[in-house]
Motif scaffolding. Structure first.
Motif, PDB file in Angstrom:
ATOM      1  N   GLU A 136       0.852  -0.995   0.602  1.00 60.92           N
ATOM      2  CA  GLU A 136      -0.095   0.201  -0.135  1.00 60.92           C
ATOM      3  C   GLU A 136       1.161   1.056   0.021  1.00 60.92           C
ATOM      4  N   ALA A 139       2.721   1.298  -3.582  1.00 64.15           N
ATOM      5  CA  ALA A 139       1.642   2.506  -4.706  1.00 64.15           C
ATOM      6  C   ALA A 139       1.023   3.698  -4.280  1.00 64.15           C
ATOM      7  N   ARG A 140       1.666   3.534  -2.727  1.00 65.22           N
ATOM      8  CA  ARG A 140       1.125   5.615  -3.045  1.00 65.22           C
ATOM      9  C   ARG A 140       2.137   6.450  -3.537  1.00 65.22           C
ATOM     10  N   ALA A 143       1.982   6.799  -6.695  1.00 63.72           N
ATOM     11  CA  ALA A 143       0.989   6.179  -7.244  1.00 63.72           C
ATOM     12  C   ALA A 143       0.593   7.493  -8.789  1.00 63.72           C
ATOM     13  N   ALA A 174      -2.782  -2.661  -2.909  1.00 62.65           N
ATOM     14  CA  ALA A 174      -2.169  -1.465  -4.365  1.00 62.65           C
ATOM     15  C   ALA A 174      -3.020  -0.514  -4.557  1.00 62.65           C
ATOM     16  N   ARG A 178      -3.622   3.446  -4.677  1.00 58.80           N
ATOM     17  CA  ARG A 178      -2.704   4.188  -5.632  1.00 58.80           C
ATOM     18  C   ARG A 178      -4.547   4.821  -5.878  1.00 58.80           C
ATOM     19  N   HIS A 185     -10.257  -2.213 -11.761  1.00 56.93           N
ATOM     20  CA  HIS A 185      -8.578  -2.180 -12.275  1.00 56.93           C
ATOM     21  C   HIS A 185      -8.038  -3.159 -12.678  1.00 56.93           C
ATOM     22  N   GLN A 200      -3.020   2.592 -14.941  1.00 60.00           N
ATOM     23  CA  GLN A 200      -3.779   2.019 -13.912  1.00 60.00           C
ATOM     24  C   GLN A 200      -4.468   0.140 -13.713  1.00 60.00           C
TER      25      GLN A 200
END
Ligand SMILES: NC(=O)C1=CN([C@@H]2O[C@H](COP(=O)(O)OP(=O)(O)OC[C@H]3O[C@@H](n4cnc5c(N)ncnc54)[C@H](OP(=O)(O)O)[C@@H]3O)[C@@H](O)[C@H]2O)C=CC1
Ligand SMILES: O=C(O)C1=N[C@H](C(=O)O)C[C@H](O)C1
Length: 270
Positions: A136, A139-140, A143, A174, A178, A185, A200
């Motif tokens: 997480e 992914a952030r 992003a 993830a 994002r 997605h 994405q």
């Protein structure tokens, strides 16, 4: 805390019986299999490769649930819905590890969670839940950039659902990082003229074979560089220990649907 192991003769069932015997604060109150199972009447200890424990495998769920404070459930989706309803009726903690439960299971589970504590996770291990936090965060952090996310998994030849519950959990992590919805997605398979990769997309790749307990990798593929975050399960006891920890954590908790992140004190569930 007395625990019922349902699916007692399965791979996870046997690991749970062994783990419960080795952990403090819990004991095996009952061991359940479905009607017709060759394991009915067998000694649960012997089933798990331990000395006899005089708990005989039964198919009488109502009696088994009546003498326990928690049920540990790694079985199959329809069976787990039935066990959720029974656990709610008995007012006991339901630790739910079964994977492959589709969106049609959400409403009945929420209804059961109105009456009892359910801890549900596609992976009960500390390592994978920590990995989901890292995914997480990554992914952030990535992003805004042009990084593609792919989730790879491999399991033993007997596994019946795909992608694995863990792969989906990591995909959700993830997507949360994002700020997008995984359902919009996810690319769960590819074959033939697929066209170029959508922006994405969160892709999934599934491998099956041999006796692999469970391997998961999240790839962040950028221009000219790649980050790989990996977890390898070497033994099913990691899931069993997490499940027992979840049952102990759930004792006395208000009714609700909880995750392993709650149990482990990681960030709030999505
Ligand atoms: N969340 C996590 O951390 C983990 C989740 N899992 C998940 O747990 C599940 C089970 O995995 P695994 O142990 O490998 O599978 P197995 O097939 O080895 O075991 C499942 C057991 O459940 C039994 N069962 C099925 N229906 C019922 C029922 N109605 N009443 C009682 N018993 C029943 C099966 O009996 P029969 O053989 O007669 O059908 C079998 O003995 C899978 O969904 C898997 O993905 C696995 C590991 C970790
Ligand atoms: O079926 C299994 O074996 C496993 N299932 C879970 C999943 O679907 O992710 C957890 C673990 O990887 C083993």
């Amino acid at each position: 805390m007395g625990l019922v192991v349902v699916g007692a003769a399965g791979r996870m069932g046997r690991s749970l019986i062994e783990t419960i015997a080795a952990m403090d604060g819990v004991y095996l109150a009952a061991a359940l299999e479905q009607p017709g199972s060759a394991a009915l009447g067998c000694d649960a200890g012997e089933l798990a490769g331990l000395p006899r424990n005089e708990v005989l495998v039964t198919d009488d769920a109502a009696t088994a649930f009546g003498k326990a404070e928690g049920v540990v459930d790694f079985t199959a989706p329809q069976a787990s819905l039935n066990f959720a309803a029974l656990a709610a009726e008995a007012g006991i903690v339901h630790v739910l590890g079964t994977t492959g439960m589709g969106p049609d299971c959400d409403a009945p589970l929420r209804s059961a969670a109105d009456r009892a504590c359910i801890v549900k996770s596609g992976n009960m291990s500390l390592g994978v839940n920590l990995l989901s936090e890292l995914v997480e965060q990554a992914a952030r952090a990535l992003a805004a950039a042009d990084w593609d996310i792919e989730v790879l998994e491999m399991h033993h030849r007997h596994k019946v659902d795909a992608p694995s519950g863990t792969a989906l959990l990591l995909g959700e992590a993830a997507a949360a990082g994002r700020g997008i919805a995984l359902a919009d997605h996810a690319v769960r398979s590819r074959d033939g003229q697929t066209g170029a990769r959508p922006d994405q997309a969160i892709g999934f790749a599934t491998l099956r074979g041999g006796s692999v307990v469970g391997e998961h990798e999240v790839l962040f593929a950028g221009e000219g560089e790649m980050i790989e975050l990996t977890h390898r399960a070497l033994d099913r006891s990691i899931f069993a220990r997490g499940a027992v920890k979840a049952a102990l954590w759930g004792r006395g908790k208000s009714p609700g649907l909880y995750s392993m992140r709650d149990v482990l004190g990681l960030s709030s569930p999505r």
